[in-house]
Design a protein around this motif. Structure first.
Motif, short mmCIF file in Angstrom:
data_model
loop_
_atom_site.label_atom_id
_atom_site.label_comp_id
_atom_site.label_asym_id
_atom_site.label_seq_id
_atom_site.Cartn_x
_atom_site.Cartn_y
_atom_site.Cartn_z
N LYS A 1 60.89 64.24 58.51
CA LYS A 1 61.13 64.22 59.94
C LYS A 1 60.53 65.47 60.58
CE LYS A 1 65.00 62.14 62.05
NZ LYS A 1 66.45 62.08 62.05
N ASP A 2 60.71 66.55 59.91
CA ASP A 2 60.18 67.80 60.42
C ASP A 2 58.66 67.73 60.55
OD1 ASP A 2 60.25 70.63 61.01
OD2 ASP A 2 59.19 70.78 59.08
N ALA A 3 58.03 67.11 59.56
CA ALA A 3 56.57 66.97 59.63
C ALA A 3 56.18 66.15 60.85
CB ALA A 3 56.05 66.31 58.35
N ILE A 4 56.93 65.11 61.08
CA ILE A 4 56.61 64.25 62.23
C ILE A 4 56.81 65.01 63.53
CG2 ILE A 4 57.36 62.24 63.55
CD1 ILE A 4 57.92 60.87 60.94
N LEU A 5 57.96 65.67 63.63
CA LEU A 5 58.25 66.38 64.88
C LEU A 5 57.23 67.48 65.11
CD1 LEU A 5 62.13 66.42 64.65
CD2 LEU A 5 60.71 65.07 66.18
N GLY A 6 56.85 68.14 64.02
CA GLY A 6 55.82 69.17 64.14
C GLY A 6 54.53 68.57 64.66
N GLY A 7 54.16 67.44 64.10
CA GLY A 7 52.93 66.78 64.53
C GLY A 7 53.00 66.40 66.00
N THR A 8 54.15 65.90 66.41
CA THR A 8 54.29 65.47 67.79
C THR A 8 54.19 66.66 68.73
OG1 THR A 8 55.89 63.95 66.87
CG2 THR A 8 55.70 63.99 69.24
N LEU A 9 54.85 67.73 68.31
CA LEU A 9 54.82 68.94 69.13
C LEU A 9 53.38 69.45 69.25
CD1 LEU A 9 57.05 70.44 70.55
CD2 LEU A 9 57.11 72.06 68.65
N ALA A 10 52.67 69.41 68.14
CA ALA A 10 51.28 69.85 68.15
C ALA A 10 50.45 69.00 69.08
CB ALA A 10 50.72 69.79 66.73
N ALA B 1 51.48 67.43 71.68
CA ALA B 1 51.80 67.79 73.06
C ALA B 1 51.19 69.14 73.43
CB ALA B 1 53.30 67.81 73.26
N MET B 2 51.07 70.04 72.44
CA MET B 2 50.45 71.32 72.72
C MET B 2 48.97 71.15 73.01
SD MET B 2 52.42 73.52 69.86
CE MET B 2 51.34 74.91 69.80
N GLN B 3 48.35 70.24 72.31
CA GLN B 3 46.95 69.93 72.58
C GLN B 3 46.79 69.45 74.01
OE1 GLN B 3 43.78 69.61 71.02
NE2 GLN B 3 44.73 71.28 69.89
N ASN B 4 47.69 68.60 74.40
CA ASN B 4 47.57 68.00 75.72
C ASN B 4 48.96 67.92 76.34
OD1 ASN B 4 47.08 66.54 77.96
ND2 ASN B 4 45.92 64.92 76.91
N PRO B 5 49.30 68.91 77.17
CA PRO B 5 50.68 69.01 77.69
C PRO B 5 51.11 67.78 78.47
CG PRO B 5 49.43 71.00 78.14
CD PRO B 5 48.45 70.01 77.61
N LEU C 1 53.98 65.54 76.93
CA LEU C 1 55.22 66.22 76.59
C LEU C 1 56.34 65.23 76.28
CD1 LEU C 1 56.33 69.12 76.46
CD2 LEU C 1 57.26 68.77 78.74
N LEU C 2 56.23 64.08 76.88
CA LEU C 2 57.25 63.05 76.68
C LEU C 2 57.44 62.72 75.21
CD1 LEU C 2 59.07 61.49 78.53
CD2 LEU C 2 57.37 59.66 78.60
N LEU C 3 56.35 62.76 74.45
CA LEU C 3 56.44 62.34 73.04
C LEU C 3 57.39 63.23 72.24
CD1 LEU C 3 52.82 61.21 72.19
CD2 LEU C 3 54.88 59.82 72.29
N PRO C 4 57.24 64.56 72.27
CA PRO C 4 58.23 65.37 71.54
C PRO C 4 59.64 65.21 72.11
CG PRO C 4 56.67 66.77 72.71
CD PRO C 4 56.14 65.40 72.77
N VAL C 5 59.74 64.97 73.41
CA VAL C 5 61.07 64.74 73.96
C VAL C 5 61.69 63.49 73.33
CG1 VAL C 5 62.34 64.15 76.06
CG2 VAL C 5 60.58 65.91 76.12
N SER D 1 46.89 73.18 65.69
CA SER D 1 48.14 73.15 66.43
C SER D 1 49.32 72.91 65.51
CB SER D 1 48.09 72.04 67.48
OG SER D 1 46.97 72.24 68.29
N ILE D 2 49.09 72.09 64.48
CA ILE D 2 50.21 71.77 63.59
C ILE D 2 50.73 73.03 62.92
CG2 ILE D 2 50.79 70.67 61.39
CD1 ILE D 2 49.31 68.24 62.33
N HIS D 3 49.81 73.88 62.50
CA HIS D 3 50.27 75.11 61.85
C HIS D 3 51.13 75.94 62.79
CE1 HIS D 3 48.31 74.62 58.11
NE2 HIS D 3 47.16 74.32 58.70
N VAL D 4 50.73 75.94 64.06
CA VAL D 4 51.49 76.70 65.04
C VAL D 4 52.84 76.04 65.31
CG1 VAL D 4 51.44 77.66 67.38
CG2 VAL D 4 49.31 77.41 66.06
N ALA D 5 52.80 74.72 65.41
CA ALA D 5 53.98 74.00 65.86
C ALA D 5 55.02 73.80 64.77
CB ALA D 5 53.56 72.64 66.40
N HIS D 6 54.58 74.01 63.53
CA HIS D 6 55.43 73.64 62.40
C HIS D 6 56.79 74.32 62.44
CE1 HIS D 6 56.17 71.90 58.56
NE2 HIS D 6 56.38 73.07 57.99
#
Lengths: 505, 100, 684
Positions: free
Chosen positions: C410-419, C421-425, C428-432, C528-533
């Motif tokens: 789950k963490d991997a997925i959430l990290g990916g989603t956050l990344a 959204a970071m790529q393209n703000p 943002l809805l997706l990580p929410v 981004s994933i590395h940052v968002a992880h």
């Protein structure tokens, strides 16, 4: 031995009819077993033909030609190729099996079997004729016994149904006759082969007009919307075995005629008409399925499913123009899919009608909502019905799936929008079959049928061959496709590049 | 002899005969008219045979006519007799059975 | 042929053998032939394990060409349909999942279905399902996937409707099949669209063949193919069938509707991942995210123990789909695997509870109470310890508590989603969606645990009669729950411990042969994933803890009354409890009008087209013949033919006046006539 095999195939039922005629009319079993014997021989001959058929060859084989009416250049001219071969197998197979489905006929048994065998000759004749005149005669020969079989041994509204069937088809044949005569005056021959050689002399306008005339005759048989309304009625009234033949073989004569006559002889007309054919296919698919969804009569449902399934054939046939549009694989997929679907619909729908007949004999009605929960009382019957229904709704593993898929895939590049909409047909397909299945077999058991009898071994026996064929071809379709592909290739070639080919043997 | 004169007589005789045939109501009278007509013809035969080259044909015809007239009279009288039996009269007007 | 293909073929076809055997001879075999099915699935499991460990020991990502064999199923010269086996790492992992869950469910079912009159048929269907599922997993062509896709649908239909005497079960089966077919249509259209451009069905051809395709068409093709996954993986708007599918026997729910079949949709998206365009991927991500969030809301208020799990499944599947959509290919498959274990465990656990409840209710003679309703349970912890503990472990895992497999995936997925959204703000809805669903998941899962296993029993008498189930049911639970522990996934090459980067990440890399635009996009994502992880990890731990805490307050401590909350948020509660009325909307707005339309069309067909138009021609010709008859009678015969007769008669009648019968008149007339003729001659 194989020199006259086609003649034998066509006329053996006539001999059988003679034999039945001299049997005493009280001896029902003798009559039945004679018919079984005759059709069994026919089936064996057909299988022997299949074994000796050269699959690597697209042209006609086992040809026989004798002059008949010299003045008009009419000859007795028969032969088979990859187009007729599947039908030549299908017809005796269904004929043989539906004799067993006729076992419960008690009224005027002798007359029934005589008509039945005559019908057989007519149908075989249509599929092997290479002379338009001969074709036409067999076409009409088939009509007459059908009229009596529905009109005498049918259900309550049999006379109406029989007359309607007869007149409707006849109206089509008359127009077809005109087209035939037009072609004759243009070419001076009735032979398909010689007509094909004259293609270069046909103007575009002539081709279109003749195509439309022929199409009218064939469309009624297929049946193509809006000429389909005789079908549900005739199916509902006809006795089981006759419904089997009607749906299994007769409907194929329409599409067979288009493929055999219109396509090679009128290539420009075909190319002109192909988009319309796709549209009609779409209408058949969607409209037939929606009508089937509205049914409460099981047999009518199956009848409308035929309208639906023949729509796939039309879609596949419309793909023939693929070669011109640089998509030869689409043309191949569509045309082979169409012919394959013709065969598969024959076997699957035959199974469905036989099964409907079996339940009708027990419950004496076909009202879908009048049953309920029968699966717990007759599990084997329910199981076989499930097989037939799933085959009908195009489940992989059954032959119908692969042919439907090929029809769609073939038509897709040329008629993308039409195909996408008509894929809805497979959804509706699932809808009406599963809904009907649920209402009949699932849910709470209807106590009214407490002593309904399970399907008999005898009845299973005549269903099993069809199931085997359906599953075998569904798992391993290549043998059937090998049979047809060379001929289909040459038809595609003839339609798309008519002038480059010389087709006289 | 003058041919013209002969023909005038003959014609007169013919006319009288015809008149009798048409007008007489009595069957006998009609018969008599017929005789007159026949004889007027005879006069013509004789007259022409005399006036031309000697030719016996006319005379022979006259003879034939006389003979036939006799026979005819016999037959006609027989008819008249039958008429009388059937209608109790010899009036030709009475015998209008063929009338439409 | 290499050994892996031989093994794969055996794995594929061996369940078919037991299907055929049990269908025809099952009743005549001892114990209804269950040993037959179990042994074939067992062999399948053994071979799958071999394939799996082959992968672990080799520790390489094979080239596609080495991992597949193709053959032409249909060959018409130009047109070919290729089928084939693709035994890459993804397939090996999936094989292990399918065979292990299938095997455990088979074992479990011997107890659960013990007294069923159609026992052997049940096992036959299970085998059929296993066969079909293997087929999806190892197919190397889109067409082959489609074939098995449908077969899976069939076996799902058969198993959902297994207790077909219940109308709801029969309905659910039909609904599942038809809803799936809607997706399948899209998928089939997608297959046609792609292959008509590429000219082949094989993945290997498609991956390379799409390079020169028009991007718009490719996007449409990708979305169409994804529709298949929407149906099978129960994504919005086609999710409605999955909760209803709980009418099937619970082991079936565990196998098909939790662990494997519904994951097939996700697997399909994985397989088509290399041809997705960024636009198509975005559609996929949003569908998944929305489903994950929406289904979690519904799960909050359900009372049926299986329905909660069903919506939870829908939600988790949404996660996986979203993961793939945002480019976290590996995380998607990873979550698929971890989810398979803990969700199968949860379902089998709930089955264990239901089974026990059912027997207890049966014993006290209560046939009214619903054994699946959590409000009728409570306090089962002491009665069913094994079930409780395994259930708890799986719940912890699904909630995403650290040291569980669920946390990792789950963490991997959430990290990916956050990344993403970071790529393209803008996204943002997706990580929410993702974090929101995670919160709700923790809440409703612990709500379930508390309602079922803690608190006061609803009915003391029933509670007394509840017993732990025999080991055939509990051993599968133990096996599955132990798979939820992190250690299995936290080692790399040579079994070296590595928590953050296990064998999974190495063996299932994001495929690289992609469409142009997607390649660049994924490249950026990697950074981004590395940052968002780590932020993602932190947030998800906090959120999970909060959810659990909330559930503990409401359902364990009863500090907050659930009823009060429901009344305070009446609208929200109503929407959630009634599943947003989606079923009702479908029924009212789509199905009913459609059937109405069908009836109208048939009415038109019969009454207008047939009776009026076609028979109209008949009636018209009858009318025409009547007119012709009248014309014939009146004009031709009466007027013309008879007219001649009448005219003759009339003239005759006039003329007969002339025939007086008077001889003398005749003569006179004759003479007059002669005279006239004479005159005439003179005149001429």
């Amino acid at each position: 031995m194989f020199e006259h095999i086609l003649t034998w195939l066509v006329f053996i039922p006539i001999l059988g009819m003679g034999a039945v005629m001299i049997l005493p009319s009280k001896k029902h079993d003798w009559i039945r077993w004679t018919s079984v014997f005759v059709t069994a021989i026919q089936l064996i001959l057909a299988i022997a033909l299949l074994m000796n058929f050269d699959r690597s060859e697209g042209a006609y084989q086992f040809m026989e030609k004798y002059e008949w009416i010299k003045a008009f250049n009419i000859s007795y001219f028969v032969g088979v190729d990859g187009l007729s071969m599947p039908m030549v197998i299908l017809t005796p197979l269904l004929m043989f099996l539906s004799i067993f489905a006729s076992w419960s006929i008690k009224k005027k048994v002798k007359g029934y079997f005589m008509m039945f065998l005559l019908l057989n000759t007519g149908m075989m004749g249509v599929f092997v004729s290479l002379d338009f005149f001969l074709f036409y005669i067999f076409w009409e020969v088939m009509l007459l016994p059908m009229y009596f079989l529905i009109g005498i041994w049918g259900g309550p509204k049999r006379e109406y149904a029989a007359i309607k069937f007869f007149l409707y088809t006849l109206a089509g044949s008359v127009v077809m006759l005109l087209a035939m005569i037009a072609l004759y005056f243009k070419t001076g021959t009735f032979s398909f082969l010689e007509m094909q050689a004259e293609v270069a002399n046909f103007t575009r306008g002539f081709q279109i007009i003749v195509f439309l005339a022929l199409f009218f005759g064939f469309a009624i048989k297929v049946p193509i919307f809006p000429f389909h309304t005789w079908l549900p009625l005739a199916h509902v009234e006809a006795p089981t075995a006759i419904s089997v033949i009607l749906a299994g073989v007769l409907l194929k004569m329409g599409t067979y005629g288009i493929l055999r006559i219109s396509y090679p002889i009128l290539p420009e007309g075909t190319v002109w008409f192909a988009p319309m054919l796709a549209v009609l296919g779409l209408i058949n698919v969607i409209y037939g399925a929606m009508c089937a969804l509205a049914q409460t009569d099981l047999k009518k449902l199956v009848a409308y499913s035929s309208v639906n399934h023949m729509g796939y054939v039309l879609l596949g046939m419309a793909a023939v123009v693929g070669l011109q549009q640089a998509s030869p694989e689409a043309a191949q997929a569509g045309m082979n899919g169409a012919l394959f679907q013709m065969f598969n619909h024959g076997t699957i729908t035959a199974m469905l009608f036989m099964l409907v007949g079996i339940i009708y004999e027990r419950a004496h009605h076909r009202d879908i909502d009048g049953f309920g929960g029968l699966a717990s009382k007759m599990p084997i019957y329910a199981g076989i019905m499930a097989v037939a229904f799933f085959a009908g709704l195009g489940l992989p593993g059954f032959s119908g799936f692969i042919s439907e898929a090929m029809c769609f895939i073939g038509a897709f590049p040329m008629y993308t929008g039409i195909v996408i909409v008509s894929t809805l047909g497979i959804l509706f397909n699932a809808g009406y079959f599963l809904w009907a299945y649920q209402r009949i077999f699932l849910g709470k058991f209807n106590e009214k049928y407490n002593d309904i009898a399970e399907i008999k071994t005898f009845e299973i026996a005549y269903l099993v061959p069809l199931i085997v064929v359906t599953i075998f071809l569904g798992v391993y379709p290549q043998p059937m496709l090998d049979l047809m592909k060379n001929t289909m290739d040459s038809i595609i070639e003839m339609v798309n590049n008519p002038v480059t080919l010389s087709w006289l043997p | 002899m003058n041919l013209q004169l002969m023909l005038i007589v003959s014609a007169a005789l013919f006319s009288l005969g015809l008149f009798a045939v048409i007008t007489r109501r009595n069957a006998i009278g009609v018969l008599m008219g017929v005789e007159l007509i026949l004889n007027s013809a005879n006069i013509n035969f004789i007259a022409f045979s005399r006036s031309g080259i000697w030719n016996v044909t006319g005379d022979i015809f006259a003879l034939f006519v006389i003979v036939i007239a006799a026979a005819e009279a016999a037959v006609a009288l027989a008819i008249v007799l039958n008429l009388y039996y059937n209608f109790k009269a010899i009036n030709v007007d009475e015998a209008s059975e063929l009338g439409g | 042929m290499e050994s892996q293909f031989i093994l794969a073929i055996i794995i594929l076809f061996i369940p078919l053998v037991s299907f055929v055997g049990n269908i025809f001879f099952g009743k005549r075999l001892s114990r209804g032939g269950d040993w037959f099915s179990i042994s074939t699935v067992g062999i399948g499991l053994l071979l799958s394990v071999i394939l799996f460990f082959q992968m672990i020991f080799d520790y390489t990502v094979p080239e596609m060409a080495d991992a597949q064999i193709l053959f032409n199923w249909v060959n018409l010269g130009a047109f070919k349909i290729e089928l084939g086996l693709l035994v890459d790492n993804q397939a090996r992992i999936m094989l292990l999942i399918v065979s292990l869950v299938s095997f455990l469910v088979h074992i479990y079912s011997t107890e659960y279905m013990k007294d069923d009159p159609r026992y052997s048929r049940y096992f036959a269907f299970l085998s059929l399902f296993t066969f079909s599922m293997y087929g999806i997993v190892i197919s190397a062509s889109l067409f082959m996937i489609y074939i098995f896709w449908e077969l899976v649908g069939l076996s799902s239909y058969l198993l959902i409707g297994f207790w077909f005497e219940k109308k709801s079960a029969a309905d659910a089966g039909k609904k599942a099949f038809i809803t799936n077919r809607i997706g399948d249509i899209g998928m089939f259209a997608g297959i046609m669209l792609i292959t008509s451009h590429v000219g082949s069905f094989a993945f290997s051809e498609i991956y390379t063949g799409v390079a020169d395709m028009n991007t718009t068409i490719l996007t449409i093709g990708g979305i169409l193919l994804f529709l298949g996954a929407v149906g099978k993986s129960a994504q919005f708007p086609l999710h409605v069938w999955l909760p209803d599918a709980m009418e099937g026997p619970t082991p079936v729910s565990a196998l098909i509707h939790a662990a494997t079949m519904v994951a097939a949709g996700v697997y399909l998206v994985l397989r088509i991942f290399p041809i997705l365009t960024p636009e198509a991927a975005m559609v996929i991500a949003y569908t998944g995210g929305f489903t994950a969030f929406g289904a979690a809301i519904i799960a909050l208020t359900q009372n049926d123990i299986k329905r909660v799990l069903a919506y939870s499944t829908v939600s988790q599947l949404g996660y996986m789909v979203m993961a793939i959509g945002v480019g976290s290919y590996t995380a998607g498959l990873f979550h698929l695997m971890t989810h398979a274990w803990f969700k199968a465990c949860l379902f089998l656990g709930s089955g264990s509870v239901i089974h026990a409840m059912h027997h207890a209710l049966h014993k006290v003679g209560d046939h009214e109470t619903d054994p699946q309703d959590m409000r009728n349970m409570g306090g089962l912890k002491s009665k069913m310890p094994k079930t409780f503990w395994t259930f708890l472990i799986a719940t912890v895992a699904i909630a995403g508590v650290p040291l569980t497999s669920g946390f990792m995936s789950k963490d991997a997925i959430l990290g990916g989603t956050l990344a993403y959204a970071m790529q393209n703000p803008a996204h943002l809805l997706l990580p929410v969606f993702g974090f929101g669903a995670a919160l709700m998941t923790a809440f409703y899962m612990f709500r379930q645990v508390f309602m079922t296993f803690y608190g006061k029993p609803a009915n003391e008498e029933v509670h007394q009669n509840v017993h732990e189930n025999p080991s055939t049911m509990t051993i599968p639970l133990i096996v599955l729950s132990s798979m939820s522990i992190f250690v299995f996934y936290a080692f790399g090459k040579g079994f070296h411990f590595n928590f953050a980067h296990g064998w999974f990440q190495d063996l299932v890399p994001v495929p690289h042969n992609l469409t142009q635009s997607m390649t660049g996009f994924l490249h950026h994502l990697e950074h981004s994933i590395h940052v968002a992880h780590y932020p993602a990890m932190a947030i998800s731990v906090v959120i999970a803890g909060f959810g659990i805490f909330l559930a503990w307050l409401v359902y364990f401590k009863k500090k907050i009354s659930a009823e009060n909350m429901a009344t305070k948020m009446a609208l929200g509660y109503k929407l959630s409890f009634n599943k947003f009325f989606i079923d009702e909307i479908y029924q009212k707005r789509i199905i009913d009008p459609f059937l109405w339309l069908c009836r109208k069309i048939y009415w038109f067909d019969y009454n207008i087209l047939d009776q009026k138009v076609i028979d109209g021609f008949g009636r018209l010709s009858i009318l025409g013949s009547k007119v012709a008859k009248t014309f014939d009678d009146v004009v031709i015969d009466n007027w013309i033919v008879d007219g001649f007769g009448r005219a003759t008669l009339l003239i005759g009648r006039k003329l007969r006046r002339l025939q007086t019968g008077k001889l003398q008149q005749y003569l006179a007339m004759a003479i007059v006539g002669v005279v006239i003729l004479a005159f005439l001659e003179k005149l001429m």
